[in-house]
Design a protein around this motif. Structure first.
Motif, mmCIF file in Angstrom:
data_model
loop_
_atom_site.group_PDB
_atom_site.id
_atom_site.type_symbol
_atom_site.label_atom_id
_atom_site.label_comp_id
_atom_site.label_asym_id
_atom_site.label_seq_id
_atom_site.Cartn_x
_atom_site.Cartn_y
_atom_site.Cartn_z
ATOM 1 N N MET A 74 0.829 -1.201 0.000
ATOM 2 C CA MET A 74 0.000 0.000 0.000
ATOM 3 C C MET A 74 0.871 1.260 0.000
ATOM 4 O O MET A 74 0.573 2.251 -0.685
ATOM 5 N N LEU A 75 1.962 1.246 0.756
ATOM 6 C CA LEU A 75 2.830 2.415 0.833
ATOM 7 C C LEU A 75 3.597 2.661 -0.457
ATOM 8 O O LEU A 75 4.061 3.771 -0.711
ATOM 9 N N TYR A 76 3.752 1.613 -1.276
ATOM 10 C CA TYR A 76 4.476 1.753 -2.533
ATOM 11 C C TYR A 76 3.534 1.733 -3.730
ATOM 12 O O TYR A 76 3.969 1.462 -4.849
ATOM 13 N N THR A 77 2.266 2.009 -3.490
ATOM 14 C CA THR A 77 1.300 1.954 -4.584
ATOM 15 C C THR A 77 0.626 3.294 -4.838
ATOM 16 O O THR A 77 0.641 3.801 -5.947
ATOM 17 N N GLY A 78 0.016 3.918 -3.829
ATOM 18 C CA GLY A 78 -0.785 5.112 -4.053
ATOM 19 C C GLY A 78 0.028 6.394 -4.152
ATOM 20 O O GLY A 78 0.391 6.845 -5.249
ATOM 21 N N PRO A 79 0.349 7.054 -3.015
ATOM 22 C CA PRO A 79 1.148 8.283 -3.048
ATOM 23 C C PRO A 79 2.487 8.113 -3.763
ATOM 24 O O PRO A 79 2.967 9.034 -4.418
ATOM 25 N N PHE A 80 3.082 6.935 -3.650
ATOM 26 C CA PHE A 80 4.350 6.650 -4.334
ATOM 27 C C PHE A 80 4.204 6.866 -5.836
ATOM 28 O O PHE A 80 5.006 7.559 -6.470
ATOM 29 N N GLU A 81 3.163 6.281 -6.442
ATOM 30 C CA GLU A 81 2.948 6.419 -7.882
ATOM 31 C C GLU A 81 2.533 7.844 -8.255
ATOM 32 O O GLU A 81 2.897 8.357 -9.315
ATOM 33 N N TYR A 82 1.763 8.490 -7.385
ATOM 34 C CA TYR A 82 1.318 9.855 -7.667
ATOM 35 C C TYR A 82 2.503 10.803 -7.741
ATOM 36 O O TYR A 82 2.569 11.673 -8.613
ATOM 37 N N ALA A 101 0.874 12.299 2.793
ATOM 38 C CA ALA A 101 -0.093 11.231 2.500
ATOM 39 C C ALA A 101 0.482 9.867 2.863
ATOM 40 O O ALA A 101 -0.216 9.013 3.432
ATOM 41 N N ASN A 102 1.756 9.641 2.558
ATOM 42 C CA ASN A 102 2.379 8.356 2.880
ATOM 43 C C ASN A 102 2.441 8.146 4.394
ATOM 44 O O ASN A 102 2.250 7.035 4.896
ATOM 45 N N VAL A 103 2.731 9.216 5.138
ATOM 46 C CA VAL A 103 2.768 9.107 6.601
ATOM 47 C C VAL A 103 1.379 8.808 7.154
ATOM 48 O O VAL A 103 1.217 8.002 8.085
ATOM 49 N N ILE A 104 0.333 9.418 6.561
ATOM 50 C CA ILE A 104 -1.037 9.147 7.003
ATOM 51 C C ILE A 104 -1.397 7.685 6.761
ATOM 52 O O ILE A 104 -1.962 7.008 7.634
ATOM 53 N N GLU A 150 12.425 6.989 -2.201
ATOM 54 C CA GLU A 150 12.606 6.172 -3.406
ATOM 55 C C GLU A 150 11.859 6.778 -4.581
ATOM 56 O O GLU A 150 12.370 6.822 -5.714
ATOM 57 N N ALA A 151 10.631 7.245 -4.352
ATOM 58 C CA ALA A 151 9.856 7.875 -5.426
ATOM 59 C C ALA A 151 10.562 9.124 -5.946
ATOM 60 O O ALA A 151 10.608 9.368 -7.162
ATOM 61 N N MET A 152 11.107 9.930 -5.055
ATOM 62 C CA MET A 152 11.818 11.138 -5.479
ATOM 63 C C MET A 152 13.087 10.782 -6.256
ATOM 64 O O MET A 152 13.451 11.466 -7.225
ATOM 65 N N GLY A 234 -7.529 -1.357 -4.482
ATOM 66 C CA GLY A 234 -8.295 -2.553 -4.810
ATOM 67 C C GLY A 234 -7.434 -3.602 -5.491
ATOM 68 O O GLY A 234 -7.502 -4.797 -5.176
ATOM 69 N N SER A 235 -6.581 -3.154 -6.424
ATOM 70 C CA SER A 235 -5.686 -4.080 -7.109
ATOM 71 C C SER A 235 -4.694 -4.711 -6.144
ATOM 72 O O SER A 235 -4.340 -5.889 -6.261
ATOM 73 N N VAL A 236 -4.234 -3.909 -5.154
ATOM 74 C CA VAL A 236 -3.307 -4.436 -4.149
ATOM 75 C C VAL A 236 -3.966 -5.547 -3.334
ATOM 76 O O VAL A 236 -3.366 -6.601 -3.079
#
Length: 498
Positions: A74-82, A101-104, A150-152, A234-236
């Protein structure tokens, strides 16, 4: 006086090396090496753990790690991709919002995992799962920071540094865990590995990362990031159900020891299969995407690539299935002899993983990703339902449930790819010959050698020493019968790397 120029042949070699270093081929080599090193590090820790931990203790960690894996994904899917896809003009605002968002999300998962820990004694036998969940839950806060960094890093196109850090971190954390296991730390060695891995990532990413001047976090932008992320979760969940239903249901219905046997067998097979499956999916995806970007019709090279990887992957898995009963006590230790049949069953499941990866890549490039998600969702539900129905019969039955669903999954995606018009009948014939001949030759000779070893009453180590060379000889001899499509696959791989 001018410096003498190097001879032309040396200049040509230097130019080729420089172009290879700057081009995508070297990056591809680094990516595959990183994948292999991660798998080998994980397998090495698993082998040390199985020799120092009882199956029940290893099963306790497997159950807790399944929940932790869901939170990590989950942490590497939503805000990470955004953060990765945000426009350059909004980079400072999105970077701040993505971190918040990732911290939340991480805080939410800390609470959820603690809640799972409170419920664990009522679902799983003993209190070990609950204690581990309480200890592992706070690691999500470190993962939130590491994932954002990692995203940055990837957003800045520092791909080679990312892969180099991955290799070093996985090896360092794995060696540390192995040392602690040998020192008698038990399950706490695996817990320490989780935290050490994240700490190394945070420090290493920050050392090479050049951050922009971050804007003050905006509540509106943070909510936009979180709202966008819901569609990805959902995919996760679907993928989690497909991959970890067996671990959780076996722990609840049977025992943590059954989960330990199930996960150890799965890990041994996955370490071998993923060395072929992941690069095959990557190369097919990038190749088809490049052809489509240039407006060209597919030349069938992706089928030749798939056949090449299949001619390597399927015979290796077939040979592993033949010697599964000998591999289990030799690699995992005498207490894990019961994992042999599980390894053999998972070999068939991981054979299906190759066509799943390739067909999924084809459908996504053909803009039919909704078909992939639909088939994946059905497979996840079927895996959970069939595993629940068979879990009371033990880990072998649960592995069989996963395998049956994987075969249906591969068939459904293969039919969908055929309907997409991306597969020609003649090319399929070459693909089948290239994969099946080496697989059948390896399987036949390896099985014959194993029967001879059983007749001579050889011990497991001696049996492996006899069967493995004979199986390799069968594979090598079979290549003569498929030399034309095998060379075509090698040519396609060379062209793709170029």
């Amino acid at each position: 006086m001018h410096e003498a120029l190097p001879p032309p042949i040396h200049r040509s070699l230097a130019v080729r090396i420089a172009a290879w270093w700057r081009g995508g081929s070297f990056t591809a080599v680094i990516a595959m090496s990183a994948r292999a090193s991660s798998q080998l590090a994980l397998l090495g820790v698993t082998l040390v753990a199985t020799r120092t931990l009882a199956p029940a203790d290893f099963g306790v960690f497997a159950i807790a790690a399944a929940f932790l894996t869901l939170s990590r994904t989950m942490l590497y899917t939503g805000p990470f991709e955004y953060v990765l896809k945000a426009p350059e003009a909004d980079s400072a605002t999105v970077a701040s919002a993505g971190l918040v968002a990732n911290v939340i999300v991480a805080l939410g998962w800390v609470l959820l995992l603690c809640g799972c820990g409170l419920a664990a004694p009522f679902v799983f036998r003993g209190s070990g799962v609950a204690l581990l969940l309480f200890c592992l839950a706070p690691s999500n806060l470190l993962a939130a920071l590491a994932g954002w960094e990692e995203a940055m890093l990837l957003r800045g196109q520092q791909v080679r540094r990312y892969y180099a850090i991955t290799v070093i971190t996985e090896i360092a954390a794995g060696l540390g865990a192995a040392v602690l296991l040998l020192m008698g730390w038990g399950l706490w060695a695996l817990v320490a590995q989780v935290y050490a891995r994240l700490a190394i990532f945070i420090v290493a990413y920050r050392a090479v990362l050049v951050l922009p001047r971050l804007a003050r976090p905006s509540a509106q932008e943070t909510w936009r990031v979180l709202a966008w992320s819901w569609s990805r979760y959902g995919s996760v969940m679907v993928g989690f159900l497909a991959n970890y239903s067996g671990d959780l249901l076996l722990g609840a219905v049977f025992s943590p020891a059954a989960s330990g046997l199930y996960r150890a067998g799965n890990r041994v097979v996955s370490a071998l299969a993923d060395m072929f499956v992941q690069p095959a999916g990557l190369l097919v995806t990038t190749g088809l995407a490049a052809e489509r970007a240039r407006g060209r019709a597919g030349d069938g090279s992706w089928l030749r690539l798939s056949g090449l990887f299949g001619a390597l992957c399927w015979p290796a898995l077939a040979g592993l299935a033949v010697v599964a009963d000998e591999i289990a006590p030799v690699m995992l230790g005498p207490a894990w002899a019961g994992a042999g049949p599980i390894i053999a069953v998972f070999c068939v499941a991981r054979m299906a993983a190759l066509p799943i990866a390739v067909a999924s890549a084809v459908l996504v490039i053909e803009d039919r990703q909704h078909r992939v998600l639909w088939v994946q969702s059905v497979a996840a539900v079927a895996t959970a339902a069939l595993t629940l129905a068979l879990a009371s019969h033990g880990p072998i039955a649960a592995a069989l449930a996963t395998t049956l669903v994987a075969l249906g999954w591969a068939l459904a995606l293969g039919v969908a790819a055929r309907q997409a018009g991306a597969v020609a009948g003649a090319a399929l014939g070459d693909l089948a010959r290239l994969v099946l001949w080496p697989t059948l030759a390896t399987l036949g000779l390896a099985w014959g050698a194993r029967l001879v070893a059983l007749h001579w009453h050889l011990n497991p180590g001696q049996t492996l020493a006899v069967v493995i060379p004979v199986g390799l000889a069968g594979w090598a001899l079979s290549l003569h019968a498929v030399r034309r499509p095998f060379r075509a696959g090698l040519a396609a791989l060379s062209a793709r790397q170029a």
